[in-house]
Design an enzyme around this catalytic site. Structure first.
Site, PDB file in Angstrom:
ATOM      1  N   SER A   1      32.625 -11.014   3.781  1.00  0.00           N
ATOM      2  CA  SER A   1      33.709 -11.839   3.247  1.00  0.00           C
ATOM      3  C   SER A   1      33.399 -12.250   1.800  1.00  0.00           C
ATOM      4  O   SER A   1      32.227 -12.465   1.460  1.00  0.00           O
ATOM      5  CB  SER A   1      33.814 -13.087   4.133  1.00  0.00           C
ATOM      6  OG  SER A   1      35.078 -13.664   4.070  1.00  0.00           O
TER       7      SER A   1
ATOM      8  N   TYR B   1      44.442 -22.380  -3.426  1.00  0.00           N
ATOM      9  CA  TYR B   1      44.485 -21.884  -4.803  1.00  0.00           C
ATOM     10  C   TYR B   1      45.929 -21.547  -5.180  1.00  0.00           C
ATOM     11  O   TYR B   1      46.860 -21.800  -4.405  1.00  0.00           O
ATOM     12  CB  TYR B   1      43.497 -20.719  -4.968  1.00  0.00           C
ATOM     13  CG  TYR B   1      42.071 -21.176  -4.695  1.00  0.00           C
ATOM     14  CD1 TYR B   1      41.522 -22.243  -5.415  1.00  0.00           C
ATOM     15  CD2 TYR B   1      41.298 -20.602  -3.697  1.00  0.00           C
ATOM     16  CE1 TYR B   1      40.235 -22.710  -5.153  1.00  0.00           C
ATOM     17  CE2 TYR B   1      40.005 -21.067  -3.423  1.00  0.00           C
ATOM     18  CZ  TYR B   1      39.488 -22.121  -4.162  1.00  0.00           C
ATOM     19  OH  TYR B   1      38.222 -22.599  -3.903  1.00  0.00           O
TER      20      TYR B   1
ATOM     21  N   ARG C   1      44.595 -12.205   1.335  1.00  0.00           N
ATOM     22  CA  ARG C   1      44.034 -13.299   2.158  1.00  0.00           C
ATOM     23  C   ARG C   1      45.003 -14.469   2.112  1.00  0.00           C
ATOM     24  O   ARG C   1      45.386 -14.921   1.027  1.00  0.00           O
ATOM     25  CB  ARG C   1      42.651 -13.723   1.668  1.00  0.00           C
ATOM     26  CG  ARG C   1      42.120 -14.931   2.424  1.00  0.00           C
ATOM     27  CD  ARG C   1      40.651 -15.206   2.195  1.00  0.00           C
ATOM     28  NE  ARG C   1      39.833 -14.426   3.114  1.00  0.00           N
ATOM     29  CZ  ARG C   1      38.548 -14.689   3.393  1.00  0.00           C
ATOM     30  NH1 ARG C   1      37.938 -15.705   2.812  1.00  0.00           N
ATOM     31  NH2 ARG C   1      37.865 -13.945   4.253  1.00  0.00           N
TER      32      ARG C   1
HETATM   33  C1  LIG Z   1      29.267 -19.788  -0.522  1.00  0.00           C
HETATM   34  C2  LIG Z   1      30.659 -19.446  -0.113  1.00  0.00           C
HETATM   35  C3  LIG Z   1      31.552 -18.962  -1.065  1.00  0.00           C
HETATM   36  C4  LIG Z   1      32.857 -18.604  -0.682  1.00  0.00           C
HETATM   37  N1  LIG Z   1      33.694 -18.039  -1.608  1.00  0.00           N
HETATM   38  C5  LIG Z   1      34.880 -17.533  -1.214  1.00  0.00           C
HETATM   39  C6  LIG Z   1      35.664 -16.744  -2.083  1.00  0.00           C
HETATM   40  O1  LIG Z   1      35.267 -16.397  -3.200  1.00  0.00           O
HETATM   41  N2  LIG Z   1      36.881 -16.330  -1.646  1.00  0.00           N
HETATM   42  C7  LIG Z   1      37.324 -16.628  -0.383  1.00  0.00           C
HETATM   43  O2  LIG Z   1      38.445 -16.241  -0.028  1.00  0.00           O
HETATM   44  N3  LIG Z   1      36.574 -17.331   0.470  1.00  0.00           N
HETATM   45  C8  LIG Z   1      35.366 -17.754   0.104  1.00  0.00           C
HETATM   46  N4  LIG Z   1      34.567 -18.388   1.000  1.00  0.00           N
HETATM   47  C9  LIG Z   1      35.004 -18.496   2.394  1.00  0.00           C
HETATM   48  C10 LIG Z   1      34.438 -17.336   3.217  1.00  0.00           C
HETATM   49  O3  LIG Z   1      34.880 -16.076   2.721  1.00  0.00           O
HETATM   50  C11 LIG Z   1      34.832 -17.471   4.692  1.00  0.00           C
HETATM   51  O4  LIG Z   1      36.231 -17.402   4.796  1.00  0.00           O
HETATM   52  C12 LIG Z   1      34.338 -18.789   5.285  1.00  0.00           C
HETATM   53  O5  LIG Z   1      33.022 -19.088   4.883  1.00  0.00           O
HETATM   54  C13 LIG Z   1      34.372 -18.743   6.823  1.00  0.00           C
HETATM   55  O6  LIG Z   1      33.594 -17.674   7.309  1.00  0.00           O
HETATM   56  P1  LIG Z   1      32.085 -17.909   7.906  1.00  0.00           P
HETATM   57  O7  LIG Z   1      32.226 -18.897   9.045  1.00  0.00           O
HETATM   58  O8  LIG Z   1      31.681 -16.518   8.390  1.00  0.00           O
HETATM   59  O9  LIG Z   1      31.233 -18.443   6.827  1.00  0.00           O
HETATM   60  C14 LIG Z   1      33.276 -18.768   0.659  1.00  0.00           C
HETATM   61  C15 LIG Z   1      32.361 -19.273   1.595  1.00  0.00           C
HETATM   62  C16 LIG Z   1      31.070 -19.586   1.229  1.00  0.00           C
HETATM   63  C17 LIG Z   1      30.109 -20.048   2.288  1.00  0.00           C
END
Ligand SMILES: Cc1cc2nc3c(=O)[nH]c(=O)nc-3n(C[C@H](O)[C@H](O)[C@H](O)COP(=O)(O)O)c2cc1C
Length: 384
Positions: free
Chosen positions: A42, A206, A254
């Site tokens: 992701s 956003y 997304r």
């Molecule tokens: C450090 C970090 C940076 C993230 N940056 C983005 C991003 O650039 N774009 C986005 O759509 N989501 C971003 N997210 C959200 C993740 O893509 C994901 O949707 C969210 O962490 C839930 O998934 P997980 O439970 O597997 O962490 C970010 C999450 C984390 C932890």
């Protein structure tokens, strides 16, 4: 415009999701691209750029996850214009000079059999904040001003994200169109840099989400009011991006499929949006949710957003990605097998374990992946 998403298993527009016998390690073909498995890294902001430039950190961060066996590695939210960055340390794709380093990264990712994707983004009223590891936290960030490296922020209406946030300037129609054009220009740069998978960021409060959510959009012109009007900016942006991005390559979006708030955007609205995006040539909807306002609370639990991916997939008849607290191999395998989604996006668990795909293959056992070692590049697989 075609939306001929062709996949290993069929998407059924009217019927419910169908079962896929193969699960997490089956290939997924969309347009001319075949992912070797259903595991996507992701997008995750690294806050490690100066003036939007990628660095060796990005090469190592994304490269490690490609080596770890993911089918798709999606580069973080990349600002389509400088004021669309969340923080001054964000990655950008707003000038041609950004392309060269990105190309090195996509070349590396592709050389290990993963597909290189990128998310193009505009942070809107959530821009100009301090990088979260320099202060604040990941969801409620400190706003910067022109005195300490910040800039003017923009949005659909002069409504701040929280009581303490900067009030955004309301965009004029000409300015809305100019940002749409920046998305299209970013798509062209992404292609020039070697990306084969493009995601438009229309989630997490956003810019695009802030237009379609009734909680942040109080406009009275054709970009506000009715659902149709609030979706207009996202749909027009996607039309321009689709025209700029090669027809044979996957285009994905997304969304925040629910605001989880009274009077906010709903999963039913997401089905309507997904149908409209599909008509405009979008191939897959990556179903996240939330983050339109500070202080909102969410029903966090393992796989909590999977039902949103399932709903959009079955009711809009389009491929989906599921994301959020997907950490276990069996859990992710079941998401694919049950037909809840076509792809799983792994974020934090892939930080904890860049080799998550290899470990998932081992955990699922030889009936799913005959030889888990083959998930890794030969440099490693022959040796263990
Ligand atoms: C450090 C970090 C940076 C993230 N940056 C983005 C991003 O650039 N774009 C986005 O759509 N989501 C971003 N997210 C959200 C993740 O893509 C994901 O949707 C969210 O962490 C839930 O998934 P997980 O439970 O597997 O962490 C970010 C999450 C984390 C932890």
């Amino acid at each position: 415009m075609s939306n001929a998403t062709s996949q290993e298993h069929t998407i059924r527009p009217e019927g419910g999701p169908e079962k896929s016998a193969d699960g997490l390690f089956s290939p997924l073909k969309i347009k001319s691209i075949t992912l070797k498995n259903r595991i996507a890294i992701s997008p995750m902001c690294q806050y490690h750029s100066v003036d939007g430039f990628a660095e060796d950190w990005h090469l190592v961060h994304l490269g490690s996850r490609a080596v770890g066996g993911a089918g798709l590695v999606v580069m973080e939210a990349s600002g389509v214009e400088a004021r669309g960055r969340i923080s001054p340390d964000d990655l950008g794709i707003y000038k041609d000079e950004h392309i060269e380093k990105l190309k090195q990264i996509t070349t590396f990712i592709s050389s290990f059999g993963a597909v290189a994707g990128i998310q193009i983004a505009h942070a809107g009223r959530k821009a100009s904040t301090r990088n979260p590891w320099k202060g604040g936290n990941r969801h409620e960030k400190e706003y910067l001003t022109s005195e300490n490296g910040g800039w003017e922020i923009v949005g659909p209406s002069p409504l701040p994200f929280s009581e303490s946030s900067t009030v955004p300037k309301e965009l004029t129609i000409e300015e809305i169109h100019a940002i749409q054009d920046s998305f299209a220009a970013a798509a062209k740069r992404a292609y020039a840099a070697g990306f084969k998978w493009l995601e438009v960021h229309a989630a997490h409060g956003y810019l695009l989400h802030s237009f379609y959510s009734p909680l942040s959009n109080k406009r009275t012109d054709k970009y506000g009011g009715s659902l149709e009007n609030r979706m207009r900016n996202t749909l027009e942006t996607v039309e321009k991006v689709r025209a700029a991005w090669p027809e044979e390559l996957p285009l994905t979006v997304r969304i925040s499929a629910s605001d989880w708030a009274e009077g906010g955007w709903t999963p039913e609205d997401s089905v309507i949006l997904a149908r409209a995006l599909k008509e405009r040539g979008v191939d897959l909807i990556d179903c996240s949710s939330g983050f339109i306002r500070a202080g909102d609370r969410y029903p966090l639990a393992p796989g909590w957003q999977v039902p949103l991916a399932r709903k959009v997939r079955s009711e809009a008849g389009i491929a989906t990605g599921a994301v959020g607290l997907l950490t276990e191999a069996e859990q992710a395998h079941a998401v694919i097998q049950n037909g809840d989604a076509d792809l799983v996006f792994i974020a934090r668990e892939s930080i904890r374990d860049p080799y998550w795909p290899y470990h998932a293959a081992r955990a699922l056992g030889s009936t799913v992946v005959e030889d888990a070692r083959k998930v890794l590049p030969k440099n490693y697989s022959y040796a263990i």
